[in-house]
Design a protein around this motif. Structure first.
Motif, short mmCIF file in Angstrom:
data_model
loop_
_atom_site.label_atom_id
_atom_site.label_comp_id
_atom_site.label_asym_id
_atom_site.label_seq_id
_atom_site.Cartn_x
_atom_site.Cartn_y
_atom_site.Cartn_z
N PHE A 61 0.95 -1.60 -10.90
CA PHE A 61 0.14 -0.83 -9.96
C PHE A 61 -1.31 -1.27 -10.13
O PHE A 61 -1.80 -1.41 -11.25
CB PHE A 61 0.26 0.68 -10.25
N SER B 94 -5.17 -0.26 -8.59
CA SER B 94 -5.94 0.59 -7.70
C SER B 94 -6.91 -0.27 -6.89
O SER B 94 -7.40 -1.28 -7.36
CB SER B 94 -6.66 1.70 -8.47
N LYS B 95 -7.10 0.13 -5.64
CA LYS B 95 -7.99 -0.59 -4.74
C LYS B 95 -9.44 -0.22 -5.05
O LYS B 95 -9.69 0.90 -5.46
CB LYS B 95 -7.68 -0.22 -3.29
N SER C 193 -3.10 1.29 -4.16
CA SER C 193 -3.61 2.54 -3.60
C SER C 193 -5.02 2.76 -4.11
O SER C 193 -5.38 2.31 -5.20
CB SER C 193 -2.73 3.72 -4.01
N ILE C 194 -5.79 3.48 -3.32
CA ILE C 194 -7.13 3.86 -3.76
C ILE C 194 -7.04 5.02 -4.76
O ILE C 194 -7.93 5.24 -5.55
CB ILE C 194 -8.02 4.19 -2.55
N GLU C 195 -5.91 5.72 -4.74
CA GLU C 195 -5.69 6.87 -5.62
C GLU C 195 -4.94 6.42 -6.88
O GLU C 195 -3.80 5.98 -6.80
CB GLU C 195 -4.85 7.94 -4.91
N THR C 196 -5.57 6.54 -8.04
CA THR C 196 -4.90 6.13 -9.28
C THR C 196 -3.70 7.02 -9.60
O THR C 196 -2.80 6.61 -10.33
CB THR C 196 -5.88 6.13 -10.46
N ASP C 197 -3.67 8.23 -9.02
CA ASP C 197 -2.54 9.14 -9.23
C ASP C 197 -1.24 8.58 -8.64
O ASP C 197 -0.16 9.07 -8.95
CB ASP C 197 -2.81 10.50 -8.59
N ASP C 198 -1.33 7.59 -7.77
CA ASP C 198 -0.15 7.05 -7.11
C ASP C 198 0.64 6.09 -8.00
O ASP C 198 1.72 5.65 -7.62
CB ASP C 198 -0.56 6.33 -5.82
N GLN C 199 0.12 5.77 -9.16
CA GLN C 199 0.79 4.82 -10.05
C GLN C 199 2.21 5.27 -10.39
O GLN C 199 3.15 4.48 -10.32
CB GLN C 199 -0.01 4.63 -11.34
N GLU D 253 0.86 -1.19 0.00
CA GLU D 253 0.00 0.00 0.00
C GLU D 253 0.89 1.23 0.00
O GLU D 253 1.98 1.22 0.56
CB GLU D 253 -0.89 -0.05 1.26
N LYS D 254 0.41 2.30 -0.62
CA LYS D 254 1.22 3.53 -0.68
C LYS D 254 1.31 4.23 0.66
O LYS D 254 2.38 4.60 1.11
CB LYS D 254 0.65 4.51 -1.70
#
Length: 134
Positions: free
Chosen positions: A108, A110-111, A91-97, A62-63
């Motif tokens: 990556f 997304s959750k 991560s729930i945030e796709t920006d974290d890829q 997890e991020k």
């Protein structure tokens, strides 16, 4: 689906997650695919497991975990020479890829992670292990 993801050897998984509900959900999914699973509640615990000589086939990280973030943990694990382990950033945030991919993660997701997505990754790891044994 579980029978498709069984190989001649058990898949060793590391789940790096600090949220109890997500830990329960993901570890249940990993057990569905007969993975031998260890859980780390933060990035430091994950890194320490590698430093202690533990080997894993797949790491789900997890991020937003305490002490050392997911991407920082990925970077440190890769810097230790752990290039064969499949690392999945979550991560729930796709920006974290981008943070995960630039740190050295293989993929990556997304959750919430879907069972079929995890199953395909586990099967890929099993195939790679079986090919390495030939």
């Amino acid at each position: 689906m579980a029978s498709n993801a069984q190989g001649s050897s058990s898949v060793k998984a590391l789940l790096v997650e600090d949220m109890p509900v997500d830990t329960l959900l993901l570890s249940t999914m990993l057990r569905h695919f007969h993975c031998e699973t260890k859980v780390a509640k933060n990035g430091k615990e994950a890194i320490d497991l590698f430093l202690e000589g533990n080997k894993f086939d797949i790491v789900l990280v997890e991020k937003r975990i305490p002490i050392i973030t997911g991407p920082e943990a990925v970077e440190k694990i890769r810097a230790m020479g752990e290039t064969d382990v499949k690392i999945v950033g979550l991560s729930i945030e796709t920006d974290d890829q981008e943070a995960f991919m630039s740190a050295g993660a293989d993929v990556f997701v997304s959750k919430p992670m879907k069972l079929d997505v995890l199953g395909a990754m586990i099967q890929e790891v099993i195939n790679k292990k079986n090919n390495a044994m030939v």
